[in-house]
Design a protein around this motif. Structure first.
Motif, PDB file in Angstrom:
ATOM      1  N   ALA A 526       1.026  -1.251  -0.070  1.00 30.15           N
ATOM      2  CA  ALA A 526      -0.044   0.177  -0.046  1.00 30.15           C
ATOM      3  C   ALA A 526       0.858   1.266  -0.288  1.00 30.15           C
ATOM      4  O   ALA A 526       0.539   2.159  -0.951  1.00 30.15           O
ATOM      5  CB  ALA A 526      -0.874  -0.215   1.204  1.00 30.15           C
ATOM      6  N   ARG A 527       1.895   1.269   0.961  1.00 27.53           N
ATOM      7  CA  ARG A 527       2.867   2.524   0.478  1.00 27.53           C
ATOM      8  C   ARG A 527       3.442   2.558  -0.649  1.00 27.53           C
ATOM      9  O   ARG A 527       3.867   3.717  -1.026  1.00 27.53           O
ATOM     10  CB  ARG A 527       3.914   2.257   1.706  1.00 27.53           C
ATOM     11  N   ARG A 528       3.882   1.290  -1.065  1.00 24.40           N
ATOM     12  CA  ARG A 528       4.631   1.458  -2.478  1.00 24.40           C
ATOM     13  C   ARG A 528       3.521   1.965  -3.487  1.00 24.40           C
ATOM     14  O   ARG A 528       4.215   2.711  -4.489  1.00 24.40           O
ATOM     15  CB  ARG A 528       4.913   0.129  -2.938  1.00 24.40           C
ATOM     16  N   CYS A 529       2.452   1.803  -3.459  1.00 24.39           N
ATOM     17  CA  CYS A 529       1.477   2.442  -4.423  1.00 24.39           C
ATOM     18  C   CYS A 529       1.083   3.904  -4.184  1.00 24.39           C
ATOM     19  O   CYS A 529       0.507   4.684  -5.249  1.00 24.39           O
ATOM     20  CB  CYS A 529       0.052   1.581  -4.472  1.00 24.39           C
ATOM     21  N   PHE A 530       1.280   4.390  -2.884  1.00 27.04           N
ATOM     22  CA  PHE A 530       0.793   5.798  -2.550  1.00 27.04           C
ATOM     23  C   PHE A 530       1.177   6.910  -3.485  1.00 27.04           C
ATOM     24  O   PHE A 530       0.417   7.530  -4.101  1.00 27.04           O
ATOM     25  CB  PHE A 530       1.224   5.758  -1.279  1.00 27.04           C
ATOM     26  N   ILE A 531       2.382   7.210  -3.723  1.00 28.67           N
ATOM     27  CA  ILE A 531       2.919   8.126  -4.441  1.00 28.67           C
ATOM     28  C   ILE A 531       2.521   8.192  -5.769  1.00 28.67           C
ATOM     29  O   ILE A 531       2.076   9.022  -6.601  1.00 28.67           O
ATOM     30  CB  ILE A 531       4.303   8.431  -4.139  1.00 28.67           C
ATOM     31  N   PRO A 532       2.958   7.101  -6.497  1.00 28.38           N
ATOM     32  CA  PRO A 532       2.592   6.953  -8.028  1.00 28.38           C
ATOM     33  C   PRO A 532       1.127   7.035  -8.346  1.00 28.38           C
ATOM     34  O   PRO A 532       0.539   7.843  -9.040  1.00 28.38           O
ATOM     35  CB  PRO A 532       2.771   5.590  -8.397  1.00 28.38           C
ATOM     36  N   VAL A 533       0.151   6.515  -7.408  1.00 33.00           N
ATOM     37  CA  VAL A 533      -1.325   6.725  -7.611  1.00 33.00           C
ATOM     38  C   VAL A 533      -1.783   8.017  -7.295  1.00 33.00           C
ATOM     39  O   VAL A 533      -2.580   8.404  -8.140  1.00 33.00           O
ATOM     40  CB  VAL A 533      -2.016   5.542  -6.758  1.00 33.00           C
ATOM     41  N   VAL A 534      -1.614   8.832  -6.072  1.00 33.43           N
ATOM     42  CA  VAL A 534      -1.912   9.828  -5.746  1.00 33.43           C
ATOM     43  C   VAL A 534      -1.485  11.076  -6.819  1.00 33.43           C
ATOM     44  O   VAL A 534      -2.271  12.106  -7.064  1.00 33.43           O
ATOM     45  CB  VAL A 534      -1.483  10.283  -4.334  1.00 33.43           C
ATOM     46  N   THR A 535      -0.287  10.732  -7.491  1.00 36.49           N
ATOM     47  CA  THR A 535       0.252  11.822  -8.350  1.00 36.49           C
ATOM     48  C   THR A 535      -0.573  11.495  -9.517  1.00 36.49           C
ATOM     49  O   THR A 535      -1.261  12.590 -10.342  1.00 36.49           O
ATOM     50  CB  THR A 535       1.637  11.339  -8.886  1.00 36.49           C
ATOM     51  N   GLY A 536      -0.968  10.555 -10.158  1.00 34.28           N
ATOM     52  CA  GLY A 536      -2.075  10.066 -10.954  1.00 34.28           C
ATOM     53  C   GLY A 536      -3.121  10.691 -10.963  1.00 34.28           C
ATOM     54  O   GLY A 536      -3.881  11.210 -11.933  1.00 34.28           O
ATOM     55  N   LEU A 537      -3.764  10.617  -9.703  1.00 30.69           N
ATOM     56  CA  LEU A 537      -5.240  11.016  -9.225  1.00 30.69           C
ATOM     57  C   LEU A 537      -5.084  12.510  -9.511  1.00 30.69           C
ATOM     58  O   LEU A 537      -6.088  13.035  -9.997  1.00 30.69           O
ATOM     59  CB  LEU A 537      -5.753  10.690  -8.008  1.00 30.69           C
ATOM     60  N   VAL A 538      -4.220  13.334  -8.897  1.00 28.34           N
ATOM     61  CA  VAL A 538      -4.139  14.812  -9.237  1.00 28.34           C
ATOM     62  C   VAL A 538      -3.961  15.248 -10.576  1.00 28.34           C
ATOM     63  O   VAL A 538      -4.536  16.096 -11.015  1.00 28.34           O
ATOM     64  CB  VAL A 538      -2.754  15.299  -8.294  1.00 28.34           C
ATOM     65  N   LEU A 539      -3.064  14.430 -11.447  1.00 29.33           N
ATOM     66  CA  LEU A 539      -2.922  14.708 -12.724  1.00 29.33           C
ATOM     67  C   LEU A 539      -4.278  14.580 -13.448  1.00 29.33           C
ATOM     68  O   LEU A 539      -4.712  15.372 -14.274  1.00 29.33           O
ATOM     69  CB  LEU A 539      -1.931  14.183 -13.258  1.00 29.33           C
ATOM     70  N   ALA A 540      -5.162  13.586 -13.073  1.00 33.58           N
ATOM     71  CA  ALA A 540      -6.156  13.407 -13.985  1.00 33.58           C
ATOM     72  C   ALA A 540      -7.266  14.268 -13.403  1.00 33.58           C
ATOM     73  O   ALA A 540      -8.261  14.737 -14.388  1.00 33.58           O
ATOM     74  CB  ALA A 540      -6.617  11.588 -13.448  1.00 33.58           C
ATOM     75  N   THR A 541      -7.381  14.613 -12.280  1.00 34.55           N
ATOM     76  CA  THR A 541      -8.519  15.807 -11.869  1.00 34.55           C
ATOM     77  C   THR A 541      -8.013  16.878 -12.417  1.00 34.55           C
ATOM     78  O   THR A 541      -9.020  17.790 -13.029  1.00 34.55           O
ATOM     79  CB  THR A 541      -8.208  15.936 -10.419  1.00 34.55           C
ATOM     80  N   ILE A 542      -6.954  17.444 -12.594  1.00 35.49           N
ATOM     81  CA  ILE A 542      -6.555  18.419 -13.299  1.00 35.49           C
ATOM     82  C   ILE A 542      -7.062  18.665 -14.870  1.00 35.49           C
ATOM     83  O   ILE A 542      -7.354  19.440 -15.273  1.00 35.49           O
ATOM     84  CB  ILE A 542      -5.219  18.870 -13.315  1.00 35.49           C
ATOM     85  N   VAL A 543      -6.705  17.498 -15.265  1.00 41.18           N
ATOM     86  CA  VAL A 543      -7.091  17.214 -16.947  1.00 41.18           C
ATOM     87  C   VAL A 543      -8.757  17.207 -16.837  1.00 41.18           C
ATOM     88  O   VAL A 543      -9.212  17.901 -18.012  1.00 41.18           O
ATOM     89  CB  VAL A 543      -6.402  15.961 -17.442  1.00 41.18           C
ATOM     90  N   ALA A 544      -9.268  16.687 -15.893  1.00 44.23           N
ATOM     91  CA  ALA A 544     -10.608  16.710 -16.080  1.00 44.23           C
ATOM     92  C   ALA A 544     -11.329  17.910 -16.015  1.00 44.23           C
ATOM     93  O   ALA A 544     -12.471  18.307 -16.688  1.00 44.23           O
ATOM     94  CB  ALA A 544     -11.301  15.728 -14.941  1.00 44.23           C
ATOM     95  N   VAL A 545     -10.693  18.905 -14.970  1.00 39.70           N
ATOM     96  CA  VAL A 545     -11.533  20.138 -15.058  1.00 39.70           C
ATOM     97  C   VAL A 545     -10.855  21.046 -16.489  1.00 39.70           C
ATOM     98  O   VAL A 545     -11.793  21.843 -16.779  1.00 39.70           O
ATOM     99  CB  VAL A 545     -10.852  20.997 -13.619  1.00 39.70           C
ATOM    100  N   LEU A 546      -9.809  20.939 -16.902  1.00 41.64           N
ATOM    101  CA  LEU A 546      -9.547  21.764 -17.898  1.00 41.64           C
ATOM    102  C   LEU A 546     -10.134  21.075 -19.347  1.00 41.64           C
ATOM    103  O   LEU A 546     -10.149  22.007 -20.190  1.00 41.64           O
ATOM    104  CB  LEU A 546      -7.942  21.968 -17.896  1.00 41.64           C
ATOM    105  N   VAL A 547     -10.125  20.234 -19.446  1.00 39.50           N
ATOM    106  CA  VAL A 547     -10.495  19.417 -20.714  1.00 39.50           C
ATOM    107  C   VAL A 547     -11.881  19.148 -20.922  1.00 39.50           C
ATOM    108  O   VAL A 547     -12.742  19.158 -21.997  1.00 39.50           O
ATOM    109  CB  VAL A 547      -9.337  18.366 -21.163  1.00 39.50           C
ATOM    110  N   MET A 548     -12.506  18.429 -19.731  1.00 38.27           N
ATOM    111  CA  MET A 548     -13.834  17.702 -20.094  1.00 38.27           C
ATOM    112  C   MET A 548     -14.868  18.747 -19.750  1.00 38.27           C
ATOM    113  O   MET A 548     -14.598  19.622 -19.051  1.00 38.27           O
ATOM    114  CB  MET A 548     -13.692  16.269 -18.989  1.00 38.27           C
TER     115      MET A 548
END
Length: 548
Positions: A526-548
């Protein structure tokens, strides 16, 4: 929604303490049990009720998670029975041309896991991957932690968060938001790919310097159960360790390798803890196969293998064919009956476990007819011991978060349901989230990230789906006043729920199945997944607000 009480605030403090303890890389069993007791004591105002709540929390968690424990046990027992025949190495041999090294193994594992999980959910996909492809990836030079990370992100995260084929998650989100399910599904698919690919790329970059040369030795060591310590000692690098492995673990690993220096030649590790040249064993005397369970191996006193020479080849071919037939049957079931009534999820996982159980018995019979009954029972018991030894620590942790879910809190706190069968118990976690959503400012970015965070918090109870009505209803309410489409906000909330509770960030979710098959500590995963997954979630949220 219940009014907030003292018990709600005690529960919130418990959540914060547990999250802080996890970030500090400490074990969270004691805080989980303590705050389960304290929450029950505050709510029940009874010492006996609080003590009973501690027991009931772990009992309810065991009841809800036992299906995962059982399938881990059966597939582990099956691998043990195949190992006794020598069929395990033959079974993975055909995959070696494709997964020739750690790099190819990483991306092949991600692609196959994603495709299977997309059609059938990760529940049956993980044991399929665990039985057939994980050993190949290990032999190709991929570390067990990297294997677990890849399977978790591709299956539990990327495939399940979109649920594009079966569409249970988009249906829940869209219904609560009052929008078109197809639009939610399409946007969730795009966002899931952004999160998943981002997390996989980050994980791959972090793993590159730790990949090893392909060798059957890695599979041998993985089966013996101490591979992570050896790998840490053998892959020392100058830069900081990857997520989930600190200096203290390196010191422990070095001590373990030093203690095992007598086996240096066989393990490929010298007395100083450095890697030596690896090679394939030339004879049984040079390399004795370890037991999956720690029972006597081929070089010790143990059951005699009287199987004919062709038996290992037959099982090496039959087991992958059986699981391939299961995949075909699943496709036929969904295509003929539709996604609503087709075979999927838990039913498909039951078939995976059933195949594993029958394989155990047949392999034990082929190994030695005179000891068939005893060996069959040994393999089953070995699997159960492994499952509970590796994953049993999750039960008291899951019990704490289950008490925050109204569906389970009644059973834990011994609160009788209403006359119509609905629960009358408080949902501590959801009550806190519902009261907190009132304070979200009406700004597009703040609203989007607020719903994402609420989804991640709702996912802490470990299912990934129970919070979808909450984030969906928030999306429907806030979308029209913030300028962001409700479908987009619903998809963002779906990402937060499932990436958190579906099995990448929460150790008491189905992530325990991934960790079990890869044989790594679930909290470290779970710790191993934390930074990669949270980084992806932040990026996806930014893209969603700006593009979708």
């Amino acid at each position: 929604m219940h009014d907030l009480t003292t018990a709600h605030w005690v529960y919130l403090i418990g959540v914060l303490v547990i999250l802080g303890t996890m970030l500090a890389r400490k074990n969270i069993v004691v805080p989980a049990v303590f705050f389960t007791f304290l929450t029950a004591l505050t709510f029940k105002e009874s010492l006996t009720g609080a003590l009973a709540g501690v027991f009931n929390a772990s009992l309810v968690a065991a009841q809800e998670l036992f299906s995962i424990f059982l399938i881990i046990a059966l597939v582990t027992g099956m691998l043990g029975s195949l190992q006794a025949l020598g069929a395990d190495t033959k079974m993975v041999a055909p995959f070696r041309p494709v997964m020739r090294n750690g790099h190819l193994a990483f991306w092949t594992l991600a692609a196959v896991t994603y495709l299977i999980s997309l059609f059938f959910w990760p529940t049956p996909a993980v044991p399929l991957i665990g039985a057939v492809l994980i050993p190949v990836a290990i032999a190709a030079g991929l570390r067990p932690m990297a294997v677990a990370f890849t399977v978790a992100v591709a299956g539990q995260g990327m495939a399940l968060s979109s649920d594009f084929v079966i569409r249970v998650a988009p249906g829940l989100s869209a219904t609560a938001a009052g929008v078109d399910p197809d639009k939610v599904a399409n946007r969730a698919m795009v966002l899931s790919l952004i999160v998943g690919i981002t997390a996989l790329v980050i994980g791959y970059v972090l793993e590159i310097r730790r990949m090893r040369q392909p060798s059957h030795q890695w599979l041998e060591e993985w089966e013996s159960g101490d591979v992570e310590a050896k790998v840490l000692a053998m892959t020392e690098v100058d830069d900081p360790p990857t997520i989930g492995h600190g200096p203290a673990l390196r010191e422990e690993a070095a001590a373990l390798v030093a203690a095992q220096s007598g086996r240096g030649g066989a393990d490929g590790i010298g007395a100083g803890g450095t890697a030596t040249a690896t090679h394939e064993p030339d004879s049984a005397s040079e390399w004795e196969r370890p037991s999956l369970s720690g029972r006597p191996g081929s070089g010790d006193e143990g059951p005699v293998n009287k199987a004919p020479a062709w038996a290992s080849t037959v099982f090496a071919v039959a087991v992958p064919l059986a699981y391939l037939a299961l995949i075909i049957y699943l496709i036929y079931s969904i295509s003929s009956s539709g996604t609503d009534s087709g075979l999927k999820g838990g039913d498909a996982a039951a078939l995976v476990g059933g195949i594993a159980a029958i394989t155990i018995f047949l392999a034990a019979f082929a190994e030695n007819r005179s000891t068939f009954l005893e060996r069959s029972a040994e393999h089953v018991v070995d699997g159960l011991v492994f499952a509970f030894k590796a994953m049993g620590v999750v039960l008291p942790i899951a019990g704490f978060f289950f008490i925050g879910n109204g569906d389970f809190a009644g059973r834990i706190l011994s609160i009788a349901p209403n006359e119509d069968g609905t629960t009358s118990a408080p949902a501590f976690l959801f009550d806190l989230v519902l009261h907190g959503q009132e304070h979200i400012p009406q700004n597009s970015f703040v609203t989007a990230f607020g719903i994402l965070i609420i989804g991640m918090i709702a996912g802490l109870e470990g299912s990934g789906f129970s919070g979808l009505p909450l984030t969906g209803s928030l999306a429907g309410t806030l979308g029209h006043v913030t300028g962001v489409d409700p479908e987009t906000l619903a998809a963002i909330g779906q990402m937060g729920n499932i990436w958190s509770g579906g099995g990448t960030l929460v150790a008491w979710s189905s992530l325990i199945a991934v960790a079990g098959f890869a044989r790594v500590p679930v909290l470290d995963l779970a710790r191993r997944c934390f930074i990669p997954v949270v980084t992806g979630l932040v990026l996806a949220t930014i893209v969603a607000v700006l593009v979708m």
